[in-house]
Design a protein around this motif. Sequence first.
Motif, PDB file in Angstrom:
ATOM      1  N   SER A   1      -4.839   0.243  -2.664  1.00 11.83           N
ATOM      2  CA  SER A   1      -5.368   1.301  -1.800  1.00 11.83           C
ATOM      3  C   SER A   1      -5.664   0.731  -0.417  1.00 11.83           C
ATOM      4  O   SER A   1      -5.883  -0.472  -0.242  1.00 11.83           O
ATOM      5  N   LEU A   2      -5.694   1.618   0.564  1.00 12.36           N
ATOM      6  CA  LEU A   2      -6.029   1.188   1.922  1.00 12.36           C
ATOM      7  C   LEU A   2      -7.462   0.669   1.986  1.00 12.36           C
ATOM      8  O   LEU A   2      -7.751  -0.284   2.734  1.00 12.36           O
TER       9      LEU A   2
ATOM     10  N   ASP B   1      -4.115   1.213   9.753  1.00 13.66           N
ATOM     11  CA  ASP B   1      -3.425   2.351  10.375  1.00 13.66           C
ATOM     12  C   ASP B   1      -1.907   2.172  10.301  1.00 13.66           C
ATOM     13  O   ASP B   1      -1.168   3.139  10.078  1.00 13.66           O
TER      14      ASP B   1
ATOM     15  N   ASP C   1       3.565   4.463   5.204  1.00 15.42           N
ATOM     16  CA  ASP C   1       3.620   5.295   3.998  1.00 15.42           C
ATOM     17  C   ASP C   1       3.938   6.743   4.344  1.00 15.42           C
ATOM     18  O   ASP C   1       4.405   7.505   3.488  1.00 15.42           O
ATOM     19  N   GLU C   2       3.721   7.125   5.584  1.00 13.90           N
ATOM     20  CA  GLU C   2       4.027   8.491   6.034  1.00 13.90           C
ATOM     21  C   GLU C   2       5.422   8.597   6.642  1.00 13.90           C
ATOM     22  O   GLU C   2       5.808   9.665   7.127  1.00 13.90           O
TER      23      GLU C   2
ATOM     24  N   ARG D   1      -0.792   2.881   6.737  1.00 12.57           N
ATOM     25  CA  ARG D   1      -0.832   4.322   6.470  1.00 12.57           C
ATOM     26  C   ARG D   1       0.380   5.003   7.115  1.00 12.57           C
ATOM     27  O   ARG D   1       1.037   5.856   6.480  1.00 12.57           O
TER      28      ARG D   1
ATOM     29  N   THR E   1       0.802  -1.215   0.000  1.00 14.01           N
ATOM     30  CA  THR E   1       0.000   0.000   0.000  1.00 14.01           C
ATOM     31  C   THR E   1       0.842   1.274   0.000  1.00 14.01           C
ATOM     32  O   THR E   1       0.286   2.369  -0.056  1.00 14.01           O
TER      33      THR E   1
END
Length: 305
Positions: free
Chosen positions: A235-236, A258, A264-265, A261, A170
Amino acid sequence: MIVITGPTGNIGRQLLSLLIEAAPAGREELRVVVRDPARLPEDVRGRVEVVVGSHGDAETVERAFAGADAVFWLVPPDASGTPDEAYSGFTRPAARAFAANGVGHVVGVSALGRGTPQATRAGLVTASLAMDDLIAGSGVAYRALACPSFYENLLEEVDAIRDDGVFTDTVAADRPAPMVAVADIAAAAAALLLDRSWTGVGDVPVLGPQDLSPDDLARIMTEELGRPVRYRRQSLDELRSTMLGYGLNEAFVEAMVDMKRAKDEGLDSGVDRSPQAGTATTFARWCARTLRPALLTTQGAVDAR
């Protein structure tokens, strides 16, 4: 006395092999906690003491930690409940048993991310970091092996790599992040368990030799496997729907989303590299030694049908 939990898993199996080889020189005794002793290799069973049961069970860990100097702690994967139940809930009986039995040193498998902006909203990683705090609060000297994603996660996609030349995640295709081989995690754990001169509480980052993006992984797999491999970003929302479709616990699924995500951050990029953090196994070497044989094995199984 060193106690090894999860001795039949990917990390525990390799750790146990290293400790069996090194234990005689250090006059260390080894004890393992396992639900099914038959899963231990036959040549191992006669060289370790076996405590049968789950290391999430209070009575089992009381028996397992009696007389122990050090413990390798690994929470097994569990998607049936909440992340807190899977990590801190499972660990709480052990934390009490560490204190009650005077265990001096504990080495646990955890995750990168402590101190980053994403740490408090990283799902499964946040739960893992809370587990570390629980263990640290028991009074033992504790080292959390702070790990990124494993190379071995790609073994779950062997069929897609073999049949379609594609693997999925992702994160952004050009997002570099550390990755590590489980053999290097086992080696780091063995070093800490055998030399218990350390004190206090801390993290030990266990990183691969270099940060790699999905595009880097695709390029290296293409080179090492001799076949085109490309990355497909999922995609998430797609990840969430797929996992819920498997019937997994909703809280666990949201924690996985979570975590993805947060990665990816930049969750895994908060540690400066050092010679101690970088480990030996390159991704190219892992592809040659592990991924290519796995592809050949599954191809043989397909051909035999």
